[in-house]
Every structure is written in C-alpha cells, then in structure tokens.
Design a protein around this motif. Structure first.
Motif, PDB file in Angstrom:
ATOM      1  N   PRO A 254       0.793  -1.233   0.000  1.00  0.00           N
ATOM      2  CA  PRO A 254       0.000   0.000   0.000  1.00  0.00           C
ATOM      3  C   PRO A 254       0.825   1.282   0.000  1.00  0.00           C
ATOM      4  O   PRO A 254       0.273   2.357  -0.234  1.00  0.00           O
ATOM      5  N   PHE A 255       2.130   1.172   0.263  1.00  0.00           N
ATOM      6  CA  PHE A 255       2.965   2.378   0.339  1.00  0.00           C
ATOM      7  C   PHE A 255       3.808   2.572  -0.916  1.00  0.00           C
ATOM      8  O   PHE A 255       4.822   3.262  -0.883  1.00  0.00           O
ATOM      9  N   LYS A 256       3.413   1.992  -2.031  1.00  0.00           N
ATOM     10  CA  LYS A 256       4.291   1.976  -3.204  1.00  0.00           C
ATOM     11  C   LYS A 256       4.601   3.362  -3.765  1.00  0.00           C
ATOM     12  O   LYS A 256       5.625   3.543  -4.409  1.00  0.00           O
ATOM     13  N   VAL A 257       3.738   4.360  -3.525  1.00  0.00           N
ATOM     14  CA  VAL A 257       4.028   5.708  -4.017  1.00  0.00           C
ATOM     15  C   VAL A 257       4.133   6.732  -2.877  1.00  0.00           C
ATOM     16  O   VAL A 257       4.086   7.934  -3.104  1.00  0.00           O
ATOM     17  N   GLU A 258       4.289   6.246  -1.645  1.00  0.00           N
ATOM     18  CA  GLU A 258       4.518   7.152  -0.528  1.00  0.00           C
ATOM     19  C   GLU A 258       5.922   7.766  -0.644  1.00  0.00           C
ATOM     20  O   GLU A 258       6.829   7.183  -1.233  1.00  0.00           O
ATOM     21  N   CYS A 259       6.112   8.942  -0.069  1.00  0.00           N
ATOM     22  CA  CYS A 259       7.406   9.619  -0.151  1.00  0.00           C
ATOM     23  C   CYS A 259       8.378   9.091   0.897  1.00  0.00           C
ATOM     24  O   CYS A 259       8.002   8.866   2.049  1.00  0.00           O
ATOM     25  N   CYS A 260       9.638   8.895   0.500  1.00  0.00           N
ATOM     26  CA  CYS A 260      10.680   8.456   1.438  1.00  0.00           C
ATOM     27  C   CYS A 260      11.443   9.643   2.013  1.00  0.00           C
ATOM     28  O   CYS A 260      12.312   9.475   2.868  1.00  0.00           O
ATOM     29  N   GLY A 261      11.142  10.843   1.510  1.00  0.00           N
ATOM     30  CA  GLY A 261      11.892  12.032   1.936  1.00  0.00           C
ATOM     31  C   GLY A 261      12.778  12.582   0.849  1.00  0.00           C
ATOM     32  O   GLY A 261      13.277  13.708   0.951  1.00  0.00           O
ATOM     33  N   ALA A 262      13.015  11.777  -0.180  1.00  0.00           N
ATOM     34  CA  ALA A 262      13.773  12.195  -1.369  1.00  0.00           C
ATOM     35  C   ALA A 262      15.085  12.873  -0.991  1.00  0.00           C
ATOM     36  O   ALA A 262      15.895  12.298  -0.270  1.00  0.00           O
ATOM     37  N   SER A 263      15.276  14.097  -1.434  1.00  0.00           N
ATOM     38  CA  SER A 263      16.569  14.769  -1.278  1.00  0.00           C
ATOM     39  C   SER A 263      16.682  15.583   0.007  1.00  0.00           C
ATOM     40  O   SER A 263      17.618  16.370   0.174  1.00  0.00           O
ATOM     41  N   LEU A 264      15.757  15.398   0.936  1.00  0.00           N
ATOM     42  CA  LEU A 264      15.745  16.198   2.162  1.00  0.00           C
ATOM     43  C   LEU A 264      16.529  15.552   3.297  1.00  0.00           C
ATOM     44  O   LEU A 264      16.358  15.913   4.458  1.00  0.00           O
ATOM     45  N   GLY A 265      17.408  14.603   2.955  1.00  0.00           N
ATOM     46  CA  GLY A 265      18.148  13.876   3.984  1.00  0.00           C
ATOM     47  C   GLY A 265      19.060  14.746   4.828  1.00  0.00           C
ATOM     48  O   GLY A 265      19.364  14.400   5.970  1.00  0.00           O
TER      49      GLY A 265
END
Length: 303
Positions: free
Chosen positions: A189-200
C-alpha cells in the motif's frame, strides 16, 4: 537483419557516485539483452533537485544542454535511470513548445536547442521496446526465493502529465516485471509514498521517519527485499538504514535492490556485474535464498 539502434544513455550524477551499482546493473542488463547504449558525450548535471529549487529556467537549460549533446551524436532519444533526471530532461522539452521559455532557456546555452529529443526511463524502454514476453524467455534463474516489494516513490510516475508512464497512483510496471522474473510480489500500500527524497540533510528526522514507515510496511506485507528504480529512494532506504534504526529504535535489515539488479540476477548475471557488493545492507542472505530455491527447483526437475 536490422541492427538495434543505439540509445543515448544519460547516466546522471548519482550513477557515478552513490548509485554506481545502478549504473553497473543498467549497462550489464542492456548488454545482455542486446540493447545498445551509447553514453552521452561530455554530459553534465541536469540541474534536477538543486537547480529546480532555485530556478526552473536554469534547470531546463542545464537539461537542454544534454539533449543538445544527444542531437550532436546523431541519436534520436535519451534514456536515463534516474526519475529526477528524467523530469529535468522532459521539463527542457516542455520549454521548447513555449516561445518565451524556449528563448530564455536557449539564452543560457552556447548551442541552442531548437528541436526536441524524446527522453524515457530505463524501465520504460525495457518494457516498451523489449517487452515482458521477450524478457520472460531470457530468464535462466527464476527469482523464486525473492519476496519483492516494489517501491515506486514520488517521482517515477508523477507529475503524471510530465512523466507519462504507468498509473501515477497505483503503478504496476515493476510488479509485472518482478512477477515474470519468478519473484513473489506482495500487495504494497505504500508503493508511491514519499521516502523524503533529497531532504536527507535539511530534514533528516523527517526522512528517517518516512523511510522507516516504508521499510516497516514492506516487512509487514511479508517482503524480504524492497525493489526501487530511483537512486534517491535507494539512498534513503539502503544507505540510511542504520540511521533509520537508531532514530526509530527499529531493527530493519531489509535489502534494497534496483529493478535492473533483479532483472540481471534472473538473466544469470554475476552479482559483481550488477554492483550487488556495493550495498550498505548486505544482500548475501537474499542471494543465498534465491540460489537455494533455484537449485531445489532444478534438482526437482531432474529427478
């Protein structure tokens, strides 16, 4: 017999550094499938996230320079493994249809870009030009032990009018690819949820929380690996996994593969050819599971 046309291959910055294994696996898989890649001559950064956050016109110009390089090579289309790079290349193409934006973009270039150069993702080219049926015929090591959770992230299919690939809210391209490779693909269900991208760096606490949620759900649905097609997603889920564990008091030990690495394994390529020795989270146990299941299946077929 007509020779397979060369694709102009734009690797992008990440694929020469933190995502070197993605680049290795792309090149190895395309070579194995007889799909010719020609690296873009004298390519440069497309601007992507840093330039886009300050000036979309500058980003378009940076990307347009690379499309101009493709034209000078006499090739008709560009492929890139990175969704963020693809977004930049397609933004440059979009600027061409607006006279004012095109003029402003070309003002920043030594050599103006007047005609469009189509760009696609590596996965899109594999599916549209090679095809799943043909890929299925090339599988020599079915990935029977792999319970692959396909994670698409934010950028691979969105914005929909720019990326023009798969369903932006419920994509299935990696699901279907992994299935024909022999893997089990749980509903995720989380296949298009955001991982945070470039905001690490500026928002690390947010990235560690979002990535933790993705890894937790991947384990909850029974996955033993996450499969991605984005270097930013891989960085957050693989390279930062120890940070995720410390921040969330968790004990994730989830391998994260690029889709091209999964394809390469099914084609019988060696792990080193696919850069699988370069991951932060070891894939050794996963490889043992896959090879063990393949050996059992082969033994059963021979008896």
């Amino acid at each position: 017999m007509m020779q397979t046309p060369a694709y102009a291959y734009y690797p992008g910055c990440s694929q020469t550094g933190t995502a070197r294994e993605y680049d290795l696996s792309v090149r190895s898989v395309f070579k194995a499938l007889g799909m010719e890649l020609a690296e873009v001559d004298d390519w440069s950064c497309c601007g992507s996230t840093p330039a886009h956050s300050l000036d979309t016109g500058l980003m378009a110009a940076l990307a347009a320079r690379n499309l101009k390089q493709v034209q000078k090579m006499g090739l008709e289309q560009a492929l890139t493994p990175c969704p963020s790079c693809l977004g930049a290349l397609r933004t440059a193409s979009r600027h061409l249809v607006h006279p004012e934006k095109r003029a402003a973009m070309n003002e920043l270039l030594d050599e103006s870009l007047e005609e469009d150069v189509p760009s696609r993702s590596i996965l899109q080219a594999l599916l549209e030009d090679y095809g799943l049926d043909k890929l299925r015929e090339q599988v020599v090591v079915p990935l029977k032990g792999l319970k692959a959770v396909p994670y698409y992230g934010c950028l691979m299919t969105r914005p929909a009018d720019l990326m023009r690939f798969d369903n932006p809210e419920n994509p299935t391209s990696m699901d279907e690819t992994l299935k024909i490779l022999g893997a089990t693909v749980p509903e995720f269900p989380f296949k298009v949820e955001c991982c945070g991208a470039s905001l690490g760096v500026p928002r690390q606490e947010m990235v560690l929380r979002l990535s933790h949620n993705i890894l937790s759900m991947a384990a909850q649905v029974g996955g033993n690996a996450v499969v991605v097609a984005c270097p930013l997603c891989h960085q957050n889920l693989d390279l930062r996994q120890s940070q995720i564990n410390r921040a969330n008091k968790s004990n994730h030990n989830m391998p994260v593969l690029y889709i091209t690495q999964a394809i390469g394994l099914a084609l019988g390529l060696m792990p080193e050819e696919l850069g699988l020795n370069k991951h932060a989270v070891s894939v050794r146990g996963l490889l043992d599971t896959i090879s063990g299941d393949a050996a059992v299946e082969e033994k059963g077929a021979a008896s």
